[in-house]
Design an enzyme around this catalytic site. Structure first.
Site, PDB file in Angstrom:
ATOM      1  N   LYS A  95       0.857  -1.189   0.000  1.00  0.00           N
ATOM      2  CA  LYS A  95       0.000   0.000   0.000  1.00  0.00           C
ATOM      3  C   LYS A  95       0.892   1.237   0.000  1.00  0.00           C
ATOM      4  CE  LYS A  95      -2.183   1.722   3.697  1.00  0.00           C
ATOM      5  NZ  LYS A  95      -2.008   3.180   3.640  1.00  0.00           N
ATOM      6  N   ASP A 140      -3.414   4.353  -1.684  1.00  0.00           N
ATOM      7  CA  ASP A 140      -4.318   4.818  -0.618  1.00  0.00           C
ATOM      8  C   ASP A 140      -4.409   6.335  -0.655  1.00  0.00           C
ATOM      9  OD1 ASP A 140      -5.954   4.803   1.564  1.00  0.00           O
ATOM     10  OD2 ASP A 140      -4.380   4.337   3.023  1.00  0.00           O
ATOM     11  N   MET A 141      -5.213   6.838  -1.575  1.00  0.00           N
ATOM     12  CA  MET A 141      -5.307   8.283  -1.775  1.00  0.00           C
ATOM     13  C   MET A 141      -6.531   8.872  -1.083  1.00  0.00           C
ATOM     14  SD  MET A 141      -2.718   9.440  -3.512  1.00  0.00           S
ATOM     15  CE  MET A 141      -1.758   8.402  -2.427  1.00  0.00           C
ATOM     16  N   LYS A 142      -7.424   8.024  -0.601  1.00  0.00           N
ATOM     17  CA  LYS A 142      -8.639   8.491   0.117  1.00  0.00           C
ATOM     18  C   LYS A 142      -9.215   9.739  -0.558  1.00  0.00           C
ATOM     19  CE  LYS A 142      -7.261   6.601   4.587  1.00  0.00           C
ATOM     20  NZ  LYS A 142      -5.801   6.336   4.389  1.00  0.00           N
ATOM     21  N   ASP A 194     -13.648  14.827  -3.388  1.00  0.00           N
ATOM     22  CA  ASP A 194     -13.684  16.149  -4.036  1.00  0.00           C
ATOM     23  C   ASP A 194     -15.001  16.214  -4.798  1.00  0.00           C
ATOM     24  OD1 ASP A 194     -12.940  18.602  -5.396  1.00  0.00           O
ATOM     25  OD2 ASP A 194     -10.852  18.055  -5.028  1.00  0.00           O
ATOM     26  N   ILE A 195     -15.174  17.230  -5.616  1.00  0.00           N
ATOM     27  CA  ILE A 195     -16.390  17.267  -6.437  1.00  0.00           C
ATOM     28  C   ILE A 195     -16.321  16.110  -7.438  1.00  0.00           C
ATOM     29  CG2 ILE A 195     -16.753  19.752  -6.161  1.00  0.00           C
ATOM     30  CD1 ILE A 195     -15.632  20.082  -9.032  1.00  0.00           C
ATOM     31  N   THR A 208     -13.852  16.123 -10.461  1.00  0.00           N
ATOM     32  CA  THR A 208     -12.429  16.038 -10.104  1.00  0.00           C
ATOM     33  C   THR A 208     -12.076  14.615  -9.693  1.00  0.00           C
ATOM     34  OG1 THR A 208     -12.499  18.338  -9.407  1.00  0.00           O
ATOM     35  CG2 THR A 208     -10.661  17.028  -8.568  1.00  0.00           C
ATOM     36  N   THR A 216      -9.792   4.002  11.128  1.00  0.00           N
ATOM     37  CA  THR A 216      -9.588   3.160  12.325  1.00  0.00           C
ATOM     38  C   THR A 216      -8.928   3.938  13.468  1.00  0.00           C
ATOM     39  OG1 THR A 216      -7.684   2.325  11.103  1.00  0.00           O
ATOM     40  CG2 THR A 216      -9.561   0.862  11.294  1.00  0.00           C
ATOM     41  N   ARG A 247      -2.857  -5.350  14.701  1.00  0.00           N
ATOM     42  CA  ARG A 247      -1.750  -5.353  15.656  1.00  0.00           C
ATOM     43  C   ARG A 247      -1.563  -6.750  16.250  1.00  0.00           C
ATOM     44  NH1 ARG A 247      -0.889  -1.457  13.347  1.00  0.00           N
ATOM     45  NH2 ARG A 247      -0.519   0.656  14.076  1.00  0.00           N
ATOM     46  N   ARG A 295       3.163  -0.101  10.391  1.00  0.00           N
ATOM     47  CA  ARG A 295       4.247   0.022  11.365  1.00  0.00           C
ATOM     48  C   ARG A 295       4.718  -1.283  11.997  1.00  0.00           C
ATOM     49  NH1 ARG A 295       1.223   5.073  13.955  1.00  0.00           N
ATOM     50  NH2 ARG A 295      -0.462   3.845  13.013  1.00  0.00           N
TER      51      ARG A 295
HETATM   52  O1  C5P Z   1       1.011   1.474  10.686  1.00  0.00           O
HETATM   53  P1  C5P Z   1      -0.382   0.925  10.601  1.00  0.00           P
HETATM   54  O2  C5P Z   1      -0.445  -0.574  10.584  1.00  0.00           O
HETATM   55  O3  C5P Z   1      -1.301   1.555  11.628  1.00  0.00           O
HETATM   56  O4  C5P Z   1      -0.849   1.406   9.153  1.00  0.00           O
HETATM   57  C1  C5P Z   1      -2.176   1.327   8.712  1.00  0.00           C
HETATM   58  C2  C5P Z   1      -2.252   1.972   7.357  1.00  0.00           C
HETATM   59  O5  C5P Z   1      -3.593   1.887   6.898  1.00  0.00           O
HETATM   60  C3  C5P Z   1      -1.872   3.449   7.341  1.00  0.00           C
HETATM   61  O6  C5P Z   1      -1.190   3.684   6.115  1.00  0.00           O
HETATM   62  C4  C5P Z   1      -3.192   4.181   7.341  1.00  0.00           C
HETATM   63  O7  C5P Z   1      -3.128   5.393   6.622  1.00  0.00           O
HETATM   64  C5  C5P Z   1      -4.097   3.183   6.616  1.00  0.00           C
HETATM   65  N1  C5P Z   1      -5.531   3.273   6.940  1.00  0.00           N
HETATM   66  C6  C5P Z   1      -6.011   3.199   8.227  1.00  0.00           C
HETATM   67  N2  C5P Z   1      -7.353   3.293   8.470  1.00  0.00           N
HETATM   68  C7  C5P Z   1      -8.200   3.428   7.444  1.00  0.00           C
HETATM   69  C8  C5P Z   1      -7.737   3.487   6.120  1.00  0.00           C
HETATM   70  C9  C5P Z   1      -6.361   3.388   5.903  1.00  0.00           C
HETATM   71  O8  C5P Z   1      -5.242   3.026   9.166  1.00  0.00           O
HETATM   72  N3  C5P Z   1      -9.508   3.460   7.675  1.00  0.00           N
END
Ligand code: C5P
Length: 252
Positions: free
Chosen positions: A57, A84-86, A89-90, A93, A139, A200, A230
């Site tokens: 990602k 992952d650009m989330k 916009d209108i 675009t 999240t 996690r 992470r």
């Molecule tokens: O480091 P970690 O495991 O928390 O990374 C989760 C990744 O998923 C991050 O890049 C975060 O931007 C992305 N993400 C998220 N929650 C969402 C959508 C994407 O944590 N709802």
């Protein structure tokens, strides 16, 4: 309860089939978040994870540090990329952005799950292989964060409502917490991707994530793909952590 295949654009439907088919092994279901500051770091991580991880990602941090060309390069070599650009916009675009991203050979793209935005994006992606994912509620947000953002729903209700809207818009999948994956799966049916960050392994640092789940539990809850950033990228031995997470996913 809506039927899983209702209102689905043929192109998106075909793509979802592809995603499901490709996601037949646990390796296909682990997406590593390349949240690193430089291209050099990203290349190093990909080298270290070679043969163990095949889906990455790329988000804001790397995208604005040369990561888009790197994404194209990885994709052209057969590695799957979730951009992952989330987007939000209108409609026009968003549609133009989706058309451009569809031409880059990406596997997945996120946009916020607003009904109008999703409909514009689905129309723009028609005929391409791009799987569009609706981000329901981040999240990192809990009940108070959702209230502070001005919504009258609790996070769980908002996630379910947006999942239903994503299904009706013809999206390829949903991004949500694995805590919600089971309930989301009941709404979207078996075919949509349910992609869950906030993963996690036991004993690892939560960071800013608030709605977290272990890899095994995420699989049991019906996640099709797990996004792990992470815990893998920040580890001293990335390969060992990725292998341990894959083992835990298989054990589920
Ligand atoms: O480091 P970690 O495991 O928390 O990374 C989760 C990744 O998923 C991050 O890049 C975060 O931007 C992305 N993400 C998220 N929650 C969402 C959508 C994407 O944590 N709802």
């Amino acid at each position: 309860m809506p039927h899983a295949d209702r209102n689905l654009a043929p192109a998106v439907h075909a793509d979802r089939g592809l995603i499901q088919e490709r996601a037949s092994t646990m390796q296909d279901r682990l997406i590593v978040g390349l949240d690193v500051p430089t291209l050099k770091e990203a290349e190093k991580a990909v080298r270290e994870l070679d043969g163990v991880v095949s889906f990455y990602k790329i988000g804001y941090q790397l995208a604005f540090a040369g990561g888009l060309d790197f994404a194209r390069e990885l994709a052209s070599g057969g590695t799957r990329i979730f951009l992952d650009m989330k987007l939000l916009d209108i409609d026009n675009t968003v549609a133009k952005g989706v058309e451009a991203i569809a031409r880059m050979g990406m596997t997945m793209l996120t946009l916020h799950a607003y009904p109008k935005t999703m409909k514009a994006a689905v129309e723009a992606a028609r005929g391409s292989d791009l799987c569009l994912l609706g981000v329901t509620v981040l999240t990192s947000m809990d009940e108070q964060d959702v209230i502070d953002a001005g919504y009258e729903y609790d996070p769980h209700t908002l996630v379910l409502r947006r999942s239903e809207q994503a299904l009706h818009a013809g999206m390829g999948g949903i991004v949500c917490s694995a805590e919600e994956a089971e309930a989301v799966r009941r709404i979207v049916g078996p075919n949509l991707a349910v992609v869950t960050p906030g993963i996690r392994p036991k004993g690892s640092d939560h960071g800013d994530q608030k709605r977290v789940v272990t890899p095994a539990q995420a699989i049991r809850n019906g996640s099709s793909h797990l996004v792990v950033g992470r815990p893998i990228v920040g580890a001293a031995d990335r390969r060992a952590v990725a292998e341990a997470i894959l083992d835990e996913m298989r054990s589920a």
